[in-house]
Structure formats: C-alpha cells, structure tokens
Design a protein around this motif. Structure first.
Motif, PDB file in Angstrom:
ATOM      1  N   LEU A 429     -26.921  26.656   6.576  1.00  0.00           N
ATOM      2  CA  LEU A 429     -28.234  26.020   6.575  1.00  0.00           C
ATOM      3  C   LEU A 429     -28.401  25.316   7.910  1.00  0.00           C
ATOM      4  O   LEU A 429     -27.440  24.779   8.463  1.00  0.00           O
ATOM      5  N   MET A 430     -29.598  25.322   8.461  1.00  0.00           N
ATOM      6  CA  MET A 430     -29.757  24.766   9.800  1.00  0.00           C
ATOM      7  C   MET A 430     -31.126  24.146  10.011  1.00  0.00           C
ATOM      8  O   MET A 430     -32.110  24.515   9.369  1.00  0.00           O
ATOM      9  N   ARG A 431     -31.147  23.185  10.920  1.00  0.00           N
ATOM     10  CA  ARG A 431     -32.387  22.667  11.476  1.00  0.00           C
ATOM     11  C   ARG A 431     -32.431  23.083  12.933  1.00  0.00           C
ATOM     12  O   ARG A 431     -31.415  23.068  13.621  1.00  0.00           O
ATOM     13  N   VAL A 432     -33.605  23.460  13.411  1.00  0.00           N
ATOM     14  CA  VAL A 432     -33.769  23.962  14.772  1.00  0.00           C
ATOM     15  C   VAL A 432     -34.614  22.992  15.584  1.00  0.00           C
ATOM     16  O   VAL A 432     -35.690  22.564  15.129  1.00  0.00           O
ATOM     17  N   VAL A 433     -34.127  22.635  16.772  1.00  0.00           N
ATOM     18  CA  VAL A 433     -34.880  21.824  17.736  1.00  0.00           C
ATOM     19  C   VAL A 433     -35.055  22.675  18.985  1.00  0.00           C
ATOM     20  O   VAL A 433     -34.081  23.039  19.638  1.00  0.00           O
ATOM     21  N   TRP A 434     -36.309  22.987  19.307  1.00  0.00           N
ATOM     22  CA  TRP A 434     -36.593  23.871  20.441  1.00  0.00           C
ATOM     23  C   TRP A 434     -37.609  23.193  21.354  1.00  0.00           C
ATOM     24  O   TRP A 434     -38.746  22.939  20.958  1.00  0.00           O
ATOM     25  N   GLN A 435     -37.190  22.893  22.575  1.00  0.00           N
ATOM     26  CA  GLN A 435     -38.081  22.293  23.562  1.00  0.00           C
ATOM     27  C   GLN A 435     -38.413  23.334  24.627  1.00  0.00           C
ATOM     28  O   GLN A 435     -37.523  23.890  25.271  1.00  0.00           O
ATOM     29  N   THR A 436     -39.698  23.622  24.793  1.00  0.00           N
ATOM     30  CA  THR A 436     -40.108  24.642  25.750  1.00  0.00           C
ATOM     31  C   THR A 436     -41.566  24.426  26.138  1.00  0.00           C
ATOM     32  O   THR A 436     -42.303  23.686  25.471  1.00  0.00           O
ATOM     33  N   LYS A 437     -41.970  25.086  27.177  1.00  0.00           N
ATOM     34  CA  LYS A 437     -43.355  24.973  27.636  1.00  0.00           C
ATOM     35  C   LYS A 437     -44.206  26.061  26.996  1.00  0.00           C
ATOM     36  O   LYS A 437     -43.865  27.239  27.052  1.00  0.00           O
ATOM     37  N   SER A 438     -45.290  25.640  26.367  1.00  0.00           N
ATOM     38  CA  SER A 438     -46.262  26.557  25.763  1.00  0.00           C
ATOM     39  C   SER A 438     -45.580  27.677  24.991  1.00  0.00           C
ATOM     40  O   SER A 438     -45.640  28.845  25.387  1.00  0.00           O
ATOM     41  N   PRO A 439     -44.891  27.357  23.898  1.00  0.00           N
ATOM     42  CA  PRO A 439     -44.096  28.372  23.192  1.00  0.00           C
ATOM     43  C   PRO A 439     -44.886  29.590  22.736  1.00  0.00           C
ATOM     44  O   PRO A 439     -44.415  30.719  22.877  1.00  0.00           O
ATOM     45  N   ILE A 440     -46.073  29.382  22.185  1.00  0.00           N
ATOM     46  CA  ILE A 440     -46.870  30.521  21.716  1.00  0.00           C
ATOM     47  C   ILE A 440     -47.323  31.375  22.891  1.00  0.00           C
ATOM     48  O   ILE A 440     -47.212  32.604  22.861  1.00  0.00           O
ATOM     49  N   LYS A 441     -47.784  30.730  23.935  1.00  0.00           N
ATOM     50  CA  LYS A 441     -48.277  31.451  25.104  1.00  0.00           C
ATOM     51  C   LYS A 441     -47.150  32.195  25.815  1.00  0.00           C
ATOM     52  O   LYS A 441     -47.339  33.316  26.320  1.00  0.00           O
ATOM     53  N   THR A 442     -45.954  31.593  25.866  1.00  0.00           N
ATOM     54  CA  THR A 442     -44.843  32.180  26.612  1.00  0.00           C
ATOM     55  C   THR A 442     -44.067  33.214  25.807  1.00  0.00           C
ATOM     56  O   THR A 442     -43.717  34.284  26.318  1.00  0.00           O
ATOM     57  N   TYR A 443     -43.817  32.922  24.525  1.00  0.00           N
ATOM     58  CA  TYR A 443     -42.933  33.779  23.732  1.00  0.00           C
ATOM     59  C   TYR A 443     -43.618  34.476  22.562  1.00  0.00           C
ATOM     60  O   TYR A 443     -43.034  35.375  21.958  1.00  0.00           O
ATOM     61  N   GLY A 444     -44.832  34.075  22.242  1.00  0.00           N
ATOM     62  CA  GLY A 444     -45.587  34.784  21.214  1.00  0.00           C
ATOM     63  C   GLY A 444     -45.339  34.285  19.804  1.00  0.00           C
ATOM     64  O   GLY A 444     -44.309  33.691  19.486  1.00  0.00           O
ATOM     65  N   GLN A 445     -46.324  34.546  18.938  1.00  0.00           N
ATOM     66  CA  GLN A 445     -46.243  34.118  17.548  1.00  0.00           C
ATOM     67  C   GLN A 445     -45.096  34.792  16.803  1.00  0.00           C
ATOM     68  O   GLN A 445     -44.458  34.187  15.944  1.00  0.00           O
ATOM     69  N   ARG A 446     -44.809  36.054  17.139  1.00  0.00           N
ATOM     70  CA  ARG A 446     -43.731  36.758  16.445  1.00  0.00           C
ATOM     71  C   ARG A 446     -42.384  36.092  16.693  1.00  0.00           C
ATOM     72  O   ARG A 446     -41.516  36.062  15.802  1.00  0.00           O
ATOM     73  N   THR A 447     -42.188  35.540  17.887  1.00  0.00           N
ATOM     74  CA  THR A 447     -40.944  34.820  18.156  1.00  0.00           C
ATOM     75  C   THR A 447     -40.851  33.570  17.296  1.00  0.00           C
ATOM     76  O   THR A 447     -39.798  33.256  16.730  1.00  0.00           O
ATOM     77  N   LEU A 448     -41.973  32.855  17.171  1.00  0.00           N
ATOM     78  CA  LEU A 448     -41.995  31.666  16.315  1.00  0.00           C
ATOM     79  C   LEU A 448     -41.714  32.042  14.864  1.00  0.00           C
ATOM     80  O   LEU A 448     -41.003  31.326  14.147  1.00  0.00           O
ATOM     81  N   ASP A 449     -42.249  33.167  14.420  1.00  0.00           N
ATOM     82  CA  ASP A 449     -41.993  33.602  13.050  1.00  0.00           C
ATOM     83  C   ASP A 449     -40.505  33.861  12.823  1.00  0.00           C
ATOM     84  O   ASP A 449     -39.968  33.590  11.744  1.00  0.00           O
ATOM     85  N   LEU A 450     -39.823  34.398  13.851  1.00  0.00           N
ATOM     86  CA  LEU A 450     -38.385  34.615  13.735  1.00  0.00           C
ATOM     87  C   LEU A 450     -37.634  33.283  13.707  1.00  0.00           C
ATOM     88  O   LEU A 450     -36.642  33.133  12.994  1.00  0.00           O
ATOM     89  N   VAL A 451     -38.104  32.327  14.497  1.00  0.00           N
ATOM     90  CA  VAL A 451     -37.489  30.994  14.484  1.00  0.00           C
ATOM     91  C   VAL A 451     -37.566  30.390  13.089  1.00  0.00           C
ATOM     92  O   VAL A 451     -36.621  29.760  12.603  1.00  0.00           O
ATOM     93  N   LYS A 452     -38.698  30.625  12.418  1.00  0.00           N
ATOM     94  CA  LYS A 452     -38.875  30.064  11.076  1.00  0.00           C
ATOM     95  C   LYS A 452     -37.987  30.732  10.037  1.00  0.00           C
ATOM     96  O   LYS A 452     -37.848  30.228   8.928  1.00  0.00           O
ATOM     97  N   ARG A 453     -37.388  31.861  10.391  1.00  0.00           N
ATOM     98  CA  ARG A 453     -36.412  32.456   9.478  1.00  0.00           C
ATOM     99  C   ARG A 453     -35.102  31.675   9.524  1.00  0.00           C
ATOM    100  O   ARG A 453     -34.303  31.735   8.599  1.00  0.00           O
ATOM    101  N   MET A 454     -34.869  30.966  10.609  1.00  0.00           N
ATOM    102  CA  MET A 454     -33.694  30.097  10.683  1.00  0.00           C
ATOM    103  C   MET A 454     -33.973  28.750  10.028  1.00  0.00           C
ATOM    104  O   MET A 454     -33.137  28.206   9.325  1.00  0.00           O
TER     105      MET A 454
END
Length: 517
Positions: A429-454
């Motif tokens: 089980l995990m909590r994720v802390v991700w600091q980045t610039k404009s995450p949606i603009k830079t990495y896309g919604q699909r990347t965020l969806d994968l992050v939410k699987r963690m």
C-alpha cells in the motif's frame, strides 16, 4: 467501514479551470482494516474516474479554485504536521554520508583484500610468486565484473527481494540496501588494480634480474599497458568526472574493459609459453585462466542479445515522450538499456506495463523527460527504432515489495520509474507525492490515471502554481499518518540525497537511487 474525511494537502492544476485536491488519512486503523479501506478507496476512486471520463472525455477533478488553494494548503500542512518527534539524531551526518552503506561495502571489499595480502606476505614472504598476485587481481576483476552482469544482478535482487513481509523489519530494511551493490563493484575494482600493481612490480623486478629475452620484454610491455588501462578506468569512474563527462566515462569504461580482457588472454598465453611444463598444464592449473574464461562469457552474454527493436513513440509535450516497446515482456521493478547506436551512449530506463492502456498494442513503455542531449533528441526526433542489449534487469524499486506500506516521493519524470509499481499485484500500500511543473500539460491525463493506480489520492504539487515546495515536512507527516514502513525517493541526485538524508537522520527509513546504483 466509512472513510475518514481527509484535510487538503496539495493541489494540481489541469487544463481546465478546476484543480485536483489530494488528501491524506487523519487516523491509522489496524493493518487488516487498512487493506480493506485502501481497496475500497481504490475502487471508489476508479468509479469516480470512470464516471468523470465518460461525461467529459477525461478525468475531471473536483475542487477549489486555484487562486488560494496552495497558500491555504501550506498553512494546513504546517498546522497538522507537528514534527517535533522527528529530531535529527546525533552523528547522522557521519553515518549517512561519510560512512553510508555504499562506502561501507567498498571498505569491506578493500579491507578484505588487505587482510588477504597480509596473509600472503606472512606465508610466502620473499618467495611470493607473481602468479599469486595475478590470480588475486583476477579474482577481484571477476567480482567487479559480475557485480554488473545482468543475470547476477537479477539473481541478487530476486534473492534479497524475496524476503517475506513477516520477517523482522530490521532485516527487511537492511536487505533493501542491495542497490548499494556498486560499493562491491568499485571496491573490488580498485583492489584488483592494487593487486595488479604488485604483480607488475614483482614481475618487472624479476625480469630485471634475469637474462633478457624478446618474449620477456614483450610480456613486461604488455603488463604495464594493461595497468595503464586499469588506472584509466578508475580515474574516469570517479563521481566528479563521471557526472561531468558521462559519455567519456562510458566509452572509456566499456572499451578499456574489452581491451583489458583481450590483452589479459594474450598475457596468459605468453606466460604459459615460457613455462617448461607446457602451455596446457600451466593454464589448466592457473585460477586466472578459469576466471578469465568466466569473465569473457559474462561480458559477451549481453551483446549476444543485441537487437534493433521497433519503438512506438507517444509525444506527451515538448518536454516528455513515452516510448512503447513490444520486443519482450517486463516484470515489476525491471528496466532496459537502449541506445541510438550500439557502440555509443547507452541509457537505462525503468519500465512499466502497457496492459492498462487500450490505445496501443504494445507490452511496456518508458517515460523519457528532457534531461540532456540524448533525451532531448529522443523527444525531438521521436525514434522509430532503438538498439537494446541484454535482458530486462531488476533495479532499485523491486525490493520495496517486501514492505507493507510505503511513501513514494518523486519529482518530474521520476514518476516514470515509480509507475513500475503498477506491474506488481502484490505491491505494498502506498501514498504518492509527486512534485512537477504542469503535470497534465507535460505528462498527460493518462499518466495521472496510472499514478492513481498506485494511490487513488496522490499528492501532486504543481510547481507552476506553487513554486517548488520543501517536501520533507510533507513526507514526514505522511509517513506518520500512513504508518508507513519506509520512504522511496526517485528524483534528481540533489533532491534524492536531500530527502533521503532528511528522513534517515530523523530515524525514518528512506531509500533512493545513488550515482552507482
């Protein structure tokens, strides 16, 4: 079981005027209940995501306006994060920097060789044979080389990572340090050079006191040429040179190793030709011969598997690209090495499966962010083919499967290696802390969806809104609230060192890749 309301910690801006709010649990329940609660939360988050996707075509977050979210979130974090319990321990700087695990392993390898040298001198004295020294050098070269051989690395990670979660926590935290194996690699490498200096000096001394021969002169010249190459490898492997001139380090390291191996074979044959008992018996009874044979096989193995493989690039932004592959399958914690040219710069990337995406018929992918000439070229050129060598190799993240609960901390494209966790059905089980610039603009919604699987409620800090934030107080607070076993940090070297040291010096187990992982 009802989920507790969670206070806001950080926010993330999307393309739309709304922002994502991430949260953290206020109270810690018993372990069995946590598993049920986490799975329930994951299911709820997934349902909400699917609902949002079906209505708007993307995962649309719900929350406050971006005007004052981050200012208030920082105040909330400071209010709830009474970190007085996390005081720096005495001598932390000495333990976690000057004599960290990597340096301890280096020292053990070197001290072990020093003890062996003393024993050899005491037993043999002035009658020490140059062959004893060359054998000792070969043994260390073997340890040095095998510590980087993919099959050996995979075996070690599988062995140390197989520790059950029921094992004592102290033992698990110790085994998690296997990625410091580079200390053995470098310690044995330096020791092999020292042994070889002794061999070269003793052989030259004996040659100077014997009748000169053409073969003897050739052997002496070859001995010192090999020594020069060994010294050059050690010089370019120094961290300062390696970081500033990585391409030169890689080329020198690779080609010098190949040349040394070839010359070492020539040296053994020339030495055996001088033995009155004959070449065959001499080599068969010489440990260095069998070690050279093993090293040759270990060196050739990855290159036998050299292939040019197709790549499906997925542009994410001017700063990132996702490269999809289908030539093999990967398991949790594995990465691959790729290159544009087989004899030039190779780059290793952590991989994660594509089975959660239904847009491409590929097996796994790697996230590449702009961090140098090679990565910038990959983003700009969108390669259709790349060279790969060896087999997928286990890395830093694999050992975290032995923990029950962890905090994953990352910045920028460091989220790519973290996504490897989604490949493991038995991940902690995990909590994720991700600091980045404009995450949606830079990495896309699909990347965020994968992050939410963690983590269904990841803490995503958009630096284009907030600026860079000191994540250590947040990490310590999450560690306490989530009752985590350890902290996993994947970021740039400076940030990784800062957070890992900040945690370890306060008694919080934290791990992050090092320059020689």
């Amino acid at each position: 079981m009802q989920n507790q309301p969670r206070p806001t910690i950080a926010t993330m801006e999307e393309k739309t005027p709304t922002t994502v709010t991430t949260t953290m649990a206020e109270k810690v329940t018993p372990l069995d209940e946590k598993r049920i609660s986490h799975k329930s939360t994951l299911s709820t988050s997934s349902t909400a995501t699917n609902s949002s996707t079906s209505s708007s075509g993307s995962c649309t977050p719900l929350v406050p306006s971006k005007r004052d979210t981050f200012r208030s979130s920082i105040i909330d974090l400071e209010a709830q994060a009474d970190l007085s319990e996390f005081q720096e321990k005495k001598l932390s700087w000495l333990r976690y920097t000057v004599i960290n695990v990597y340096k301890r392993l280096f020292s053990l390898a070197f001290i072990g060789n020093a003890i062996a040298f003393i024993i050899l001198v005491v037993r043999s004295g002035s009658s020490t044979s140059p062959l004893d020294l060359v054998n000792a050098s070969a043994v260390n070269l073997c340890v040095c080389g095998l510590a980087r051989q993919p099959l050996v690395v995979n075996s070690l990670f599988l062995l140390f990572g197989s520790l059950p979660r029921s094992s004592p926590m102290r033992l698990r935290r110790l085994c998690c340090k296997i990625f410091h194996l580079g200390g053995v690699h470098s310690g044995a490498g330096v020791a092999s050079c020292v042994w070889y200096i002794g061999f070269a000096s003793l052989y030259t001394y004996q040659f100077a006191h014997a009748p000169p021969t053409a073969m003897g002169i050739a052997v002496v010249a070859l001995v010192w040429f090999v020594l020069a190459l060994l010294v050059s490898i050690i010089v370019v492997a120094h961290p300062v040179f390696r970081m500033k001139r990585h391409d030169y380090f890689e080329l020198t390291h690779r080609f010098s190793n190949w040349i040394i191996l070839a010359l070492f074979w020539a040296l053994l044959i020339m030495l055996s030709s001088q033995d009155p008992g004959g070449m065959g018996p001499f080599l068969l009874h010489l440990p260095a011969f069998w070690i050279a044979l093993l090293l040759t096989i270990a060196t050739i193995h990855p290159w036998v598997l050299l292939r040019k493989v197709p790549v499906v690039p997925e542009p994410l932004s001017p700063h990132a690209v996702r490269l999809h592959f289908s030539h093999t399958t990967v398991r949790f914690g594995q990465g691959i090495s790729v290159a544009k040219h087989p004899l030039k710069d190779w780059h290793s990337f952590a991989s994660f499966p594509d089975r959660f995406d239904d847009t491409l018929d590929t097996k796994f992918s790697c996230l590449v962010s702009k961090a140098g000439d090679w990565t910038s070229g990959a983003i700009k050129e969108q390669p259709k083919f790349l060279w790969k060598r060896g087999i997928p190799t286990y890395g830093f993240g694999y050992v975290f499967r032995m923990f029950e609960r962890i905090i994953v901390v990352t910045t920028g494209s460091g989220i790519g290696p973290c996504l490897s966790f989604i490949a493991d059905d038995h991940r902690p089980l995990m909590r994720v802390v991700w600091q980045t610039k404009s995450p949606i603009k830079t990495y896309g919604q699909r990347t965020l969806d994968l992050v939410k699987r963690m983590d269904p409620d990841p803490v995503v800090i958009d630096t284009s809104v907030s600026g860079r934030v000191d994540m250590l107080p947040l990490v310590l607070s999450l560690y306490r609230e989530f009752n985590a076993d350890a902290v996993c940090v994947i970021s740039n070297p400076a940030m990784t060192k800062k957070i890992v040291y900040g945690c370890e010096s306060r008694g919080v187990p934290a791990y992050g890749p090092i320059f020689d992982s």
